[in-house]
Design a protein around this motif. Structure first.
Motif, short mmCIF file in Angstrom:
data_model
loop_
_atom_site.label_atom_id
_atom_site.label_comp_id
_atom_site.label_asym_id
_atom_site.label_seq_id
_atom_site.Cartn_x
_atom_site.Cartn_y
_atom_site.Cartn_z
N GLN A 174 17.32 5.32 -5.27
CA GLN A 174 16.97 6.04 -4.71
C GLN A 174 18.22 7.41 -4.27
O GLN A 174 18.32 8.88 -4.99
CB GLN A 174 16.08 6.69 -3.23
N ASN A 179 14.06 6.23 -10.16
CA ASN A 179 12.09 5.98 -10.17
C ASN A 179 11.74 4.83 -9.32
O ASN A 179 11.64 3.76 -9.75
CB ASN A 179 11.55 6.82 -11.05
N ARG A 181 9.73 1.77 -7.51
CA ARG A 181 8.74 1.87 -7.02
C ARG A 181 8.32 0.37 -5.74
O ARG A 181 9.10 -0.42 -6.29
CB ARG A 181 7.28 1.49 -8.25
N ARG A 193 9.86 5.17 1.68
CA ARG A 193 10.13 6.51 2.11
C ARG A 193 8.83 6.86 1.32
O ARG A 193 7.64 6.16 0.81
CB ARG A 193 10.87 7.27 1.63
N ASP A 194 7.89 8.25 2.55
CA ASP A 194 6.30 8.01 2.21
C ASP A 194 5.75 8.97 0.74
O ASP A 194 5.10 8.72 0.41
CB ASP A 194 6.54 10.19 3.32
N ASP A 195 7.48 8.80 0.10
CA ASP A 195 7.22 9.97 -1.12
C ASP A 195 7.00 8.47 -2.17
O ASP A 195 7.39 8.95 -3.53
CB ASP A 195 7.98 11.09 -1.12
N THR A 196 7.26 7.27 -1.55
CA THR A 196 7.96 6.05 -2.74
C THR A 196 7.02 5.83 -2.83
O THR A 196 6.10 4.72 -2.65
CB THR A 196 8.59 5.01 -2.34
N PRO A 197 6.20 5.35 -4.51
CA PRO A 197 5.11 5.17 -5.41
C PRO A 197 4.79 3.49 -4.48
O PRO A 197 5.83 2.92 -4.76
CB PRO A 197 5.48 5.29 -6.38
N TYR A 198 3.81 3.18 -3.95
CA TYR A 198 3.55 1.55 -3.23
C TYR A 198 2.26 1.13 -4.39
O TYR A 198 1.22 1.50 -4.28
CB TYR A 198 3.35 1.94 -1.85
#
Ligand code: NCD
Length: 300
Positions: A174, A179, A181, A193-198
């Protein structure tokens, strides 16, 4: 750069400095390598089992001329005589050390050692949190294959919760603009992280990826109540030739190893040279660790 303990302590420039310097050692036969660590003593202190990381650090140090001392708890005064970690570090330090390479189940082991030595500490895997040289060699391998990290779609799949490799890789990738995921069963999710796509579905998670990194189910670190059935895991999350076709056609696969063949990845795919960079990672690990040792021991 005084120590290499946490990925977050490294700036983008410092990461690139290490990756660029690793190229200076790449592909060189032992007789072509500069003896820049001659008369230096590197203490390889391993409180957990290791094949690749320990030997990679040992070879990296020795090929640059260092004396590398391998300490493992087996056969030491730790197990049968109960000597403490701090006393062990102080003892090795008193014999004269120019660097400590430490693997331990306690994520604070490197920070503790730092208080009892005056030399650089390199984290070779701490608890479930950090494994910075693994992330650096993975980034080196991705750069070698793809030419850049920025904007690459990278899926990290498997037991994220117990994986220090995931921890360090997510932070490093990051930081360098990839990017990232994450793909895992919900009960093995961690580190994002909170904004990491899961994604809890591997098919969705792999789609359009340039790089897929598989992780081992870390059975030795599962909580006593947590059971992961290898066959069920394989059918829902195992990487195979059908699933990898959902990624970009030129996708590459990484795995820090050791791997459980037939669980997180099929044997056929792990050994398929069209996709697999597993052996490249191991080779590159030596160059990256040479760079880390040189920078920390000689250039601080
Ligand atoms: C990893 C580790 O020990 O964290 N192995 C490694 O160093 N290449 C990954 C693992 O144990 O699954």
């Amino acid at each position: 750069m005084r120590h290499l303990i946490n990925l977050d302590d490294l700036s983008q420039d410092q990461i690139m400095q290490i990756l660029d310097h690793a190229k200076d050692f790449a592909g060189k036969s032992p007789d072509q390598l500069p003896q820049i660590l001659k008369h230096k003593t590197i203490m390889n202190v391993f409180y957990e089992d290791s094949t690749r990381t320990r030997i990679s650090f040992e070879i990296a140090g020795k090929r640059l001329g260092a004396n590398v001392i391998n300490f493992t708890t087996l056969g030491s005064a730790v197990v049968t005589k109960g000597e403490s970690y701090i006393d062990t570090i102080m003892t090795l330090n008193a014999m004269g050390a120019d660097a400590f390479v430490i693997r331990h189940k306690d994520e604070n082991a490197c920070d503790i050692a730092r208080q009892y030595t005056a030399c650089p500490i390199l984290n070779a895997g701490a608890g479930k949190v950090e494994h910075p040289t693994q992330a650096l060699l993975d980034a080196y391998t991705m750069l070698e294959a793809k030419g850049q990290l920025e904007d690459l779609n990278i899926a990290i799949i498997g037991d994220l919760k117990h994986s220090r490799v995931a921890g360090s890789n997510i932070r490093l990738l990051q930081k360098l603009g990839a990017n990232v995921r994450l793909v895992s069963p919900p009960d093995l999710f961690g580190h994002g992280r909170d904004d990491t796509p899961y994604f809890d579905n591997i098919e969705d998670g792999i789609k359009d990826c340039d790089v897929v990194m598989c992780l081992r189910v870390q059975r030795e670190r599962l909580e006593e109540t947590q059971i992961v059935d290898p066959d069920a895991f394989h059918s829902q999350y195992g990487l195979n030739h059908d699933r990898i076709k959902l990624a970009k056609p030129n996708v590459v696969i990484l795995h820090p190893q050791p791997m459980n063949r037939g669980v997180e990845i099929t044997s056929e795919l792990a050994d398929d040279p069209k996709y697999s960079l597993l052996r490249r990672q191991v080779t590159n690990g030596v160059y990256v660790r040479m760079a880390c040792l040189d920078i920390l021991v000689n250039q601080q």
